[in-house]
Design an enzyme around this catalytic site. Sequence first.
Site, short mmCIF file in Angstrom:
data_model
loop_
_atom_site.label_atom_id
_atom_site.label_comp_id
_atom_site.label_asym_id
_atom_site.label_seq_id
_atom_site.Cartn_x
_atom_site.Cartn_y
_atom_site.Cartn_z
N SER A 160 1.64 6.70 2.24
CA SER A 160 2.45 7.70 2.97
C SER A 160 3.65 8.16 2.16
CB SER A 160 2.98 7.10 4.28
OG SER A 160 1.93 6.54 5.02
N GLU B 104 -8.67 -1.30 6.85
CA GLU B 104 -7.45 -1.57 7.62
C GLU B 104 -7.76 -1.44 9.12
OE1 GLU B 104 -4.14 0.90 6.55
OE2 GLU B 104 -2.79 -0.06 7.97
N GLN C 204 0.86 -1.19 0.00
CA GLN C 204 0.00 0.00 0.00
C GLN C 204 0.89 1.24 0.00
OE1 GLN C 204 -2.38 -0.09 3.51
NE2 GLN C 204 -2.96 2.06 3.36
N GLY C 205 0.94 1.96 -1.11
CA GLY C 205 1.81 3.12 -1.23
C GLY C 205 1.04 4.41 -1.02
C1 LIG Z 1 4.67 -0.40 11.22
C2 LIG Z 1 4.18 0.59 10.22
C3 LIG Z 1 3.75 0.15 8.97
C4 LIG Z 1 3.32 1.10 8.03
N1 LIG Z 1 2.95 0.63 6.78
C5 LIG Z 1 2.54 1.51 5.86
C6 LIG Z 1 2.20 1.06 4.54
O1 LIG Z 1 2.27 -0.14 4.23
N2 LIG Z 1 1.83 1.98 3.61
C7 LIG Z 1 1.75 3.32 3.92
O2 LIG Z 1 1.37 4.08 3.04
N3 LIG Z 1 2.07 3.78 5.14
C8 LIG Z 1 2.47 2.91 6.11
N4 LIG Z 1 2.82 3.37 7.37
C9 LIG Z 1 2.88 4.81 7.60
C10 LIG Z 1 1.77 5.36 8.50
O3 LIG Z 1 0.53 5.34 7.87
C11 LIG Z 1 2.20 6.80 8.87
O4 LIG Z 1 3.40 6.69 9.61
C12 LIG Z 1 1.14 7.52 9.66
O5 LIG Z 1 0.04 7.83 8.85
C13 LIG Z 1 1.69 8.82 10.31
O6 LIG Z 1 2.31 9.62 9.36
P1 LIG Z 1 3.80 10.20 9.59
O7 LIG Z 1 4.69 9.06 9.92
O8 LIG Z 1 4.14 11.04 8.41
O9 LIG Z 1 3.71 11.09 10.89
P2 LIG Z 1 3.17 12.59 10.98
O10 LIG Z 1 1.92 12.72 10.18
O11 LIG Z 1 4.29 13.52 10.68
O12 LIG Z 1 2.78 12.68 12.50
C14 LIG Z 1 3.76 12.90 13.53
C15 LIG Z 1 3.04 13.06 14.85
O13 LIG Z 1 2.20 14.24 14.80
C16 LIG Z 1 0.87 13.91 15.08
N5 LIG Z 1 -0.04 14.70 14.23
C17 LIG Z 1 0.10 14.94 12.90
N6 LIG Z 1 -0.92 15.68 12.46
C18 LIG Z 1 -1.76 15.88 13.51
C19 LIG Z 1 -3.00 16.56 13.67
N7 LIG Z 1 -3.60 17.14 12.66
N8 LIG Z 1 -3.56 16.56 14.92
C20 LIG Z 1 -2.97 15.94 15.97
N9 LIG Z 1 -1.78 15.29 15.87
C21 LIG Z 1 -1.18 15.26 14.66
C22 LIG Z 1 0.72 12.44 14.76
O14 LIG Z 1 -0.32 11.83 15.50
C23 LIG Z 1 2.09 11.92 15.17
O15 LIG Z 1 2.12 11.67 16.56
C24 LIG Z 1 3.28 2.47 8.34
C25 LIG Z 1 3.70 2.90 9.61
C26 LIG Z 1 4.14 1.98 10.53
C27 LIG Z 1 4.59 2.47 11.88
#
Ligand SMILES: Cc1cc2nc3c(=O)[nH]c(=O)nc-3n(C[C@H](O)[C@H](O)[C@H](O)COP(=O)(O)OP(=O)(O)OC[C@H]3O[C@@H](n4cnc5c(N)ncnc54)[C@H](O)[C@@H]3O)c2cc1C
Length: 383
Positions: free
Chosen positions: A127, A242, A124-125
């Site tokens: 992020s 999911e 799933q692409g």
């Molecule tokens: C084990 C694992 C597997 C994953 N697999 C996939 C995958 O297969 N495909 C894929 O596409 N993605 C995948 N992900 C990515 C995941 O969906 C993202 O990490 C997640 O959506 C958070 O985005 P970010 O890492 O950019 O953090 P950010 O969005 O930068 O967030 C950082 C922090 O800020 C907080 N925050 C951000 N915006 C807000 C807001 N508006 N209000 C309150 N708090 C906020 C968040 O809660 C977090 O604590 C995976 C992640 C993990 C850990």
Amino acid sequence: MSASVQSPSVADFRARARAWLEEAEIPQLPAGYEGKAQILREWHRRLYKAGLVGITWPSEVGGLGLGVEHQLAFNEELARVRAPQPVGSIGLEVVGPTILKYGNDAQRERFVRPLLAGDEIWCQGFSEPNAGSDLASLRTAGVIDGDEMVVNGQKIWTSWATDADWCAVLVRTDRTEVAHRGISYVLVDMRSPGVSVKPIVMLNGDAEFNELFFDDVRVPLTNVLGPLHGGWKLAMDTLGWERAGYSMRRRIENEVVFRDLLDDCRAEAEEFSDAQAADLGRVYVQLKAFEALAARTAARLAAGEVPTPLDSVDKLWLTRTEQALTSVAFDLLGAARMAPRDAGGRQRVKRFLYGRAGSVYGGSSQIQRTLIAERLLGLPRGR
Ligand SMILES: Cc1cc2nc3c(=O)[nH]c(=O)nc-3n(C[C@H](O)[C@H](O)[C@H](O)COP(=O)(O)OP(=O)(O)OC[C@H]3O[C@@H](n4cnc5c(N)ncnc54)[C@H](O)[C@@H]3O)c2cc1C
């Protein structure tokens, strides 16, 4: 997706699954990620041939056409013998339902059967380095060129990308539109020229997720799922499945982990202290609440009422329960039993660490709370 008149009862189906699993050689997974996908792919294919994959999927596309309760019974049997899930869980639980719902006949014909059979694994692409919680700010671009789309950009945290055959990619195809408009949901062959994958090692030592690069990747327009520029709704559906389906399965697995923890504690000590009993009692209550929640989710799934904002409640409760359970295990078993010296210790440490990831994947806990506040409680938007 409901059971037909000739369907086996849940009890009969459970008995058949149990008998098969008792005879089957349950695969032993390696300590790290390397080699894991191949073993799980074989396992997936064996399960499919035994008629144990695609349980709720329509028979026209290769499924069994049974009910959600049949799926749950199978999940319980799988967890009971500590057998792994099929490798294609992103396909089966996350991307596949989106293809089934929004795909045209040709797409369903092309993609669903190999997905169920374990012949094609999905990732799933969604992020990107600068688009996680704020997914709509994604920048991977798709430019239409004749009957193809040329894709450029980068994804990150893409689980299983090193082993996946296909990826469901969110692409910005209309730059004149802002935020969630102008995004398309595109099915990309991971063997296409210009696709490259760079593993990222997780905190638990496994390189399960990856950076994923698209460099002038040409994708036929027939691989756009749903309307061109209209992929946002599909993406939200994917995330809903999911959150709901995955949580329902993990509840059962956590129940088994809890039973194992009790056995481990009993083996360590004749009796529990008040503090230990209180810790275990609290987790037990959380698991019971989870059971009730999952029963409600199963009913929603059976009625076709997923995705909804209620999926965020499931995801939050999964995270909270799993983290409480693995923390209590850490406290009760102590550092010696959690040390990665043997297979059991390694597994406990990994489970503890993976439990922390629950606050992040599938939308962080903060985002789930915001969705609940805005969409279930009708509170005003904070931004
Ligand atoms: C084990 C694992 C597997 C994953 N697999 C996939 C995958 O297969 N495909 C894929 O596409 N993605 C995948 N992900 C990515 C995941 O969906 C993202 O990490 C997640 O959506 C958070 O985005 P970010 O890492 O950019 O953090 P950010 O969005 O930068 O967030 C950082 C922090 O800020 C907080 N925050 C951000 N915006 C807000 C807001 N508006 N209000 C309150 N708090 C906020 C968040 O809660 C977090 O604590 C995976 C992640 C993990 C850990």
